[in-house]
Design a protein around this motif. Sequence first.
Motif, mmCIF file in Angstrom:
data_model
loop_
_atom_site.group_PDB
_atom_site.id
_atom_site.type_symbol
_atom_site.label_atom_id
_atom_site.label_comp_id
_atom_site.label_asym_id
_atom_site.label_seq_id
_atom_site.Cartn_x
_atom_site.Cartn_y
_atom_site.Cartn_z
ATOM 1 N N GLY A 103 11.183 2.716 35.050
ATOM 2 C CA GLY A 103 11.032 3.479 33.808
ATOM 3 C C GLY A 103 9.714 3.184 33.102
ATOM 4 O O GLY A 103 9.067 4.089 32.569
ATOM 5 N N ILE A 104 9.298 1.928 33.111
ATOM 6 C CA ILE A 104 8.013 1.567 32.509
ATOM 7 C C ILE A 104 6.880 2.237 33.276
ATOM 8 O O ILE A 104 5.977 2.829 32.678
ATOM 9 C CB ILE A 104 7.816 0.037 32.484
ATOM 10 C CG1 ILE A 104 8.835 -0.620 31.554
ATOM 11 C CG2 ILE A 104 6.396 -0.313 32.053
ATOM 12 C CD1 ILE A 104 8.875 -2.134 31.650
ATOM 13 N N GLU A 105 6.934 2.167 34.603
ATOM 14 C CA GLU A 105 5.872 2.765 35.417
ATOM 15 C C GLU A 105 5.800 4.277 35.241
ATOM 16 O O GLU A 105 4.724 4.860 35.301
ATOM 17 C CB GLU A 105 6.071 2.420 36.899
ATOM 18 C CG GLU A 105 5.728 0.989 37.218
ATOM 19 C CD GLU A 105 5.720 0.695 38.699
ATOM 20 O OE1 GLU A 105 6.011 1.590 39.518
ATOM 21 O OE2 GLU A 105 5.403 -0.463 39.048
ATOM 22 N N ARG A 106 6.931 4.919 35.013
ATOM 23 C CA ARG A 106 6.949 6.368 34.837
ATOM 24 C C ARG A 106 6.682 6.795 33.402
ATOM 25 O O ARG A 106 6.569 7.989 33.109
ATOM 26 C CB ARG A 106 8.297 6.938 35.299
ATOM 27 C CG ARG A 106 8.464 6.838 36.811
ATOM 28 C CD ARG A 106 9.760 7.452 37.290
ATOM 29 N NE ARG A 106 10.885 6.642 36.804
ATOM 30 C CZ ARG A 106 12.016 7.138 36.323
ATOM 31 N NH1 ARG A 106 12.227 8.424 36.250
ATOM 32 N NH2 ARG A 106 12.981 6.328 35.911
ATOM 33 N N GLY A 107 6.575 5.830 32.504
ATOM 34 C CA GLY A 107 6.262 6.147 31.114
ATOM 35 C C GLY A 107 7.441 6.588 30.286
ATOM 36 O O GLY A 107 7.257 7.157 29.211
ATOM 37 N N ILE A 108 8.661 6.334 30.757
ATOM 38 C CA ILE A 108 9.832 6.723 29.968
ATOM 39 C C ILE A 108 10.476 5.534 29.260
ATOM 40 O O ILE A 108 11.391 5.706 28.483
ATOM 41 C CB ILE A 108 10.872 7.480 30.820
ATOM 42 C CG1 ILE A 108 11.377 6.626 31.979
ATOM 43 C CG2 ILE A 108 10.304 8.787 31.334
ATOM 44 C CD1 ILE A 108 12.543 7.241 32.725
ATOM 45 N N ARG A 109 9.976 4.357 29.544
ATOM 46 C CA ARG A 109 10.416 3.134 28.866
ATOM 47 C C ARG A 109 9.213 2.453 28.237
ATOM 48 O O ARG A 109 8.117 2.474 28.804
ATOM 49 C CB ARG A 109 11.043 2.147 29.848
ATOM 50 C CG ARG A 109 12.306 2.596 30.479
ATOM 51 C CD ARG A 109 13.431 2.232 29.570
ATOM 52 N NE ARG A 109 14.692 2.275 30.290
ATOM 53 C CZ ARG A 109 15.819 1.956 29.720
ATOM 54 N NH1 ARG A 109 15.829 1.550 28.481
ATOM 55 N NH2 ARG A 109 16.935 2.036 30.380
ATOM 56 N N ASN A 110 9.405 1.854 27.098
ATOM 57 C CA ASN A 110 8.349 1.106 26.417
ATOM 58 C C ASN A 110 8.768 -0.353 26.325
ATOM 59 O O ASN A 110 9.731 -0.673 25.626
ATOM 60 C CB ASN A 110 8.108 1.661 25.008
ATOM 61 C CG ASN A 110 7.560 3.058 25.047
ATOM 62 O OD1 ASN A 110 6.642 3.331 25.799
ATOM 63 N ND2 ASN A 110 8.129 3.939 24.245
ATOM 64 N N PRO A 111 8.058 -1.234 27.020
ATOM 65 C CA PRO A 111 8.447 -2.643 26.989
ATOM 66 C C PRO A 111 8.120 -3.283 25.643
ATOM 67 O O PRO A 111 7.191 -2.871 24.957
ATOM 68 C CB PRO A 111 7.592 -3.264 28.099
ATOM 69 C CG PRO A 111 6.393 -2.385 28.188
ATOM 70 C CD PRO A 111 6.896 -0.993 27.869
ATOM 71 N N THR A 112 8.889 -4.277 25.284
ATOM 72 C CA THR A 112 8.589 -5.061 24.087
ATOM 73 C C THR A 112 7.360 -5.919 24.382
ATOM 74 O O THR A 112 6.936 -6.059 25.535
ATOM 75 C CB THR A 112 9.763 -5.983 23.714
ATOM 76 O OG1 THR A 112 9.946 -6.931 24.766
ATOM 77 C CG2 THR A 112 11.044 -5.194 23.479
ATOM 78 N N LEU A 113 6.821 -6.519 23.349
ATOM 79 C CA LEU A 113 5.662 -7.389 23.520
ATOM 80 C C LEU A 113 5.989 -8.551 24.457
ATOM 81 O O LEU A 113 5.186 -8.903 25.328
ATOM 82 C CB LEU A 113 5.179 -7.910 22.168
ATOM 83 C CG LEU A 113 3.988 -8.861 22.204
ATOM 84 C CD1 LEU A 113 2.779 -8.209 22.880
ATOM 85 C CD2 LEU A 113 3.645 -9.330 20.815
#
Length: 66
Positions: A28-38
Motif C-alpha cells: 500500500g505504501i509503494e502504491r501510494g494508498i497508504r501513508n506511513p507514520t514518521l
Amino acid sequence: MHRHRIALGISQEELADRVELDRTYISGIERGIRNPTLLVLLRLAQALQVSPTDLLAEQPGVARQR
C-alpha cells in the motif's frame, strides 16, 4: 521506496519482516494508498539503508495521487 527495495534485491515480504509490518501495508505504501507514520518511515529508511529524505523525495515519472 520501491526503487530502493529493488536495488537491495529484497521482496516486499522481506522488507515487511525487517520492519515488522504486514506485506500488504508495504504494498500500500509503494502504491501510494497508504501513508506511513514518521516512526514507520524511519524504520523503513533504516531497513532500506537510505535516509528518510530519500524515501520522501518525489520520483520522476510517478504521478501524485490526489
